[in-house]
Enzyme design. Structure first.
Site, PDB file in Angstrom:
ATOM      1  N   GLY A 116       0.834  -1.210   0.000  1.00  0.00           N
ATOM      2  CA  GLY A 116       0.000   0.000   0.000  1.00  0.00           C
ATOM      3  C   GLY A 116       0.864   1.255   0.000  1.00  0.00           C
ATOM      4  O   GLY A 116       0.617   2.197  -0.772  1.00  0.00           O
ATOM      5  N   HIS A 117       1.895   1.253   0.848  1.00  0.00           N
ATOM      6  CA  HIS A 117       2.797   2.412   0.877  1.00  0.00           C
ATOM      7  C   HIS A 117       3.526   2.557  -0.463  1.00  0.00           C
ATOM      8  O   HIS A 117       3.737   3.674  -0.953  1.00  0.00           O
ATOM      9  CB  HIS A 117       3.850   2.260   1.982  1.00  0.00           C
ATOM     10  CG  HIS A 117       3.293   2.266   3.372  1.00  0.00           C
ATOM     11  ND1 HIS A 117       3.246   1.156   4.167  1.00  0.00           N
ATOM     12  CD2 HIS A 117       2.772   3.282   4.110  1.00  0.00           C
ATOM     13  CE1 HIS A 117       2.722   1.473   5.342  1.00  0.00           C
ATOM     14  NE2 HIS A 117       2.416   2.749   5.334  1.00  0.00           N
TER      15      HIS A 117
ATOM     16  N   GLN B 280      -8.551  10.810   8.368  1.00  0.00           N
ATOM     17  CA  GLN B 280      -7.231  11.473   8.401  1.00  0.00           C
ATOM     18  C   GLN B 280      -7.026  12.288   7.127  1.00  0.00           C
ATOM     19  O   GLN B 280      -6.581  13.443   7.162  1.00  0.00           O
ATOM     20  CB  GLN B 280      -6.133  10.423   8.549  1.00  0.00           C
ATOM     21  CG  GLN B 280      -4.730  10.944   8.302  1.00  0.00           C
ATOM     22  CD  GLN B 280      -3.665   9.898   8.598  1.00  0.00           C
ATOM     23  OE1 GLN B 280      -3.349   9.660   9.744  1.00  0.00           O
ATOM     24  NE2 GLN B 280      -3.104   9.272   7.567  1.00  0.00           N
TER      25      GLN B 280
END
Ligand code: PAF
Length: 274
Positions: A32-33, A150
């Site tokens: 994902g990163h 976020q």
């Protein structure tokens, strides 16, 4: 790829690569990163990642001390993914004195959902993100949509402080069974890992029921009951208006389904735009 651990060296390095595209992380990286790094590379700018486990966003009973720190492996992955600069300060370099000046996010966005169950969390996130933005002065920064609240709060912070930074939202990367990739998935045992994708399926199911005309109250109740029946302890499962996470919305408005629930001792969160 340069690996930098202090502000002074960072400032010097940024003179020759200004206007980076930044991917802020707490390390323990996964695919994902790397997808966020891939997206940052599309900006055609030097790509920077930060790796910093931010004490300010952990509650007193949360996993700050045990959060996996895997710097060498993370840097190897970032190098392969085409990252140019890693900023990985230790606590003493990033918070040389107690961080007594903080960013206070709008409670209308930050005190609900995650903020209700993790008081102070978004204040900690905003403070570290603002400080990373000051340190790295990025032209763009990429955030994943799994942490949807976020993302919205960072977008609003950037607007309100008129920061000249483009916030790029990236779709959640999922395992083949639908589980959103997360550093905390590593805490799951084999049986929990098999069960974990139910969170995503339940959010999709809830969106379907709402679209079919059920009330939001009923959908939230039934979604939570489904997870409880399979051994989960849900904190919240809901649908909200995408723009401001409001619980009041008109039919046809773009929505996001959001959920957080504990499976064994692991707390997972997910969100799906619907
Ligand atoms: O999403 C995260 O990994 C963290 O909250 C962030 C944005 C790196 C701030 O510590």
């Amino acid at each position: 790829m340069q690996i930098i651990e202090d502000m002074q060296t960072l400032r010097a390095a940024l003179k020759s690569s200004p206007g980076v595209a930044l991917v802020p992380t707490m390390g323990n990286l996964h695919e994902g990163h790397l997808a966020l790094i891939g997206r940052a590379r599309q900006e055609g700018r030097p790509v920077a990642a930060s790796i910093f486990v931010n004490r300010l966003q952990f509650g007193p009973r949360e996993d700050f001390n045990t959060y996996p720190r895997t710097l060498q492996r993370d840097c190897d992955m970032l190098k392969k993914a085409g990252c140019d600069l890693v900023f990985a300060p230790g606590e003493a370099a990033f918070y040389p004195a107690p961080q007594t000046f903080r960013v206070e996010p709008d409670p209308a966005l930050a005190d609900l959902l995650e903020g209700e169950f993790r008081p102070g969390f978004f204040g900690g996130v905003c403070t570290v993100v603002m400080k990373l933005f000051c340190a790295l002065q990025p032209a763009a920064a990429v955030f994943g949509k799994k942490d949807y609240q976020q993302l919205r709060i960072v977008q609003r912070m950037v607007e309100q402080f008129a920061l000249p930074i483009e916030i790029i939202a990236h779709d959640t990367i999922r395992a083949p069974d639908g589980l959103a990739l997360s550093s905390r998935n590593g805490y799951l045992n084999a049986a929990e890992r098999d069960e974990a994708s139910r969170l995503h399926r339940t959010l999709l199911w809830m969106a379907g029921r709402l679209a079919a005309g059920e009330t939001l109250d009923a959908v939230e109740r039934e979604g939570a009951a489904q997870l409880r029946a399979h051994g989960w302890q849900p904190d919240y499962l809901t649908l909200r208006r995408r723009t401001d996470l409001s619980r009041t919305f008109a039919r046809g408005e773009p929505l996001v389904a959001l959920g957080a629930a504990r499976l064994g001792s692991t707390r997972l969160i997910d969100s799906v735009e619907v």
